[in-house]
Design a protein around this motif. Structure first.
Motif, PDB file in Angstrom:
ATOM      1  N   UNK A  62       0.400  -0.768  -0.197  1.00 34.47           N
ATOM      2  CA  UNK A  62      -0.266   0.090   0.080  1.00 34.47           C
ATOM      3  C   UNK A  62       0.833   0.958  -0.366  1.00 34.47           C
ATOM      4  N   UNK A  63       2.244   1.327   0.734  1.00 34.31           N
ATOM      5  CA  UNK A  63       2.760   2.663   0.971  1.00 34.31           C
ATOM      6  C   UNK A  63       3.420   3.047   0.037  1.00 34.31           C
ATOM      7  N   UNK A  64       4.111   1.838  -0.558  1.00 34.81           N
ATOM      8  CA  UNK A  64       5.021   1.668  -1.986  1.00 34.81           C
ATOM      9  C   UNK A  64       4.665   1.881  -3.015  1.00 34.81           C
ATOM     10  N   UNK A  65       3.168   1.343  -3.984  1.00 37.13           N
ATOM     11  CA  UNK A  65       3.000   1.795  -4.664  1.00 37.13           C
ATOM     12  C   UNK A  65       0.822   2.004  -4.788  1.00 37.13           C
ATOM     13  N   UNK A  66       0.705   1.481  -4.221  1.00 33.73           N
ATOM     14  CA  UNK A  66      -1.136   2.146  -4.161  1.00 33.73           C
ATOM     15  C   UNK A  66      -1.401   2.841  -4.037  1.00 33.73           C
TER      16      UNK A  66
END
Length: 204
Positions: free
Chosen positions: A110-114
């Motif tokens: 979530x925090x790296x891509x989404x």
């Protein structure tokens, strides 16, 4: 007839791998979570949480991947020892996969891509949690072929999430014992078949 409802997610793949390992005949019904199909009335009727995987076994409807793996292991007397001490060891590492490896990798994704906004503190924290689990697993596998005794639901629960190591900016090159385990488990024909169910499903 066994009906498996899932998509190309690690939690769904846990169940499809288990079904393939057990050699059970089943029908795979794709539920495209990117299209919101998990909230369709017919899916909510099976799982009010609106999540996959879901497994229909005649009158019994199961959801949550860990509960499904435990039920199938106990029902078919495979991949979970009966000896109390050996069983407890498998369950401990099964819970590492269920409560740490999976959730932490999902948060890191979530925090790296989404996430539309990616605060560095959240990204760094989530990635660090995954890194800690990888160090644990790598150390555990230094002198063991599998996570706990013979191949078990602990390995089945962990494998699809390790397959998504890129979600958490992890490299298996930095974890040689985990990499060896990953290659060996990934070489099992049932694992390869299970990772491809439902046919054509993609997380895009």
């Amino acid at each position: 007839m066994i009906v498996f409802h899932g998509w190309a997610t690690p939690n769904s793949q846990r169940v499809s791998i288990m079904l393939e390992e057990l050699g059970l005949a089943y029908h795979a019904h794709g539920v495209n979570i990117r299209a919101g199909e998990q909230f369709a009335p017919e899916i909510l009727a099976l799982n009010p949480y609106g999540k996959v995987p879901i497994l229909q076994l005649d009158e019994l409807v199961l959801f949550e991947s860990g509960a499904i793996l435990l039920h199938l292991a106990e029902a078919h007397h495979r991949f979970l020892p009966r000896d109390p001490a050996a069983r407890a060891e498998v369950l401990a590492w099964f819970m590492v996969a269920m409560t740490s490896l999976g959730p932490f990798t999902g948060q890191a994704h979530h925090w790296t891509e989404l996430a539309p906004e990616k605060p560095e503190a959240a990204r760094a924290h989530s990635v660090a949690l995954v890194a800690r689990v990888y160090r644990l697993l790598d150390g555990r596998l230094k002198d063991r072929r599998h996570l706990a005794g013979d191949y078990s639901i602990a390995d089945i629960a962990a494998y699809p999430w390790v397959a998504k190591h890129g979600w958490a900016a992890m490299s298996l090159d930095d974890h040689p014992h985990l990499a060896r385990w990953f290659a060996e488990v990934g070489g099992r024909p049932a694992v390869q078949r299970g990772m491809a169910v439902p046919a054509g499903a993609k997380l895009e």
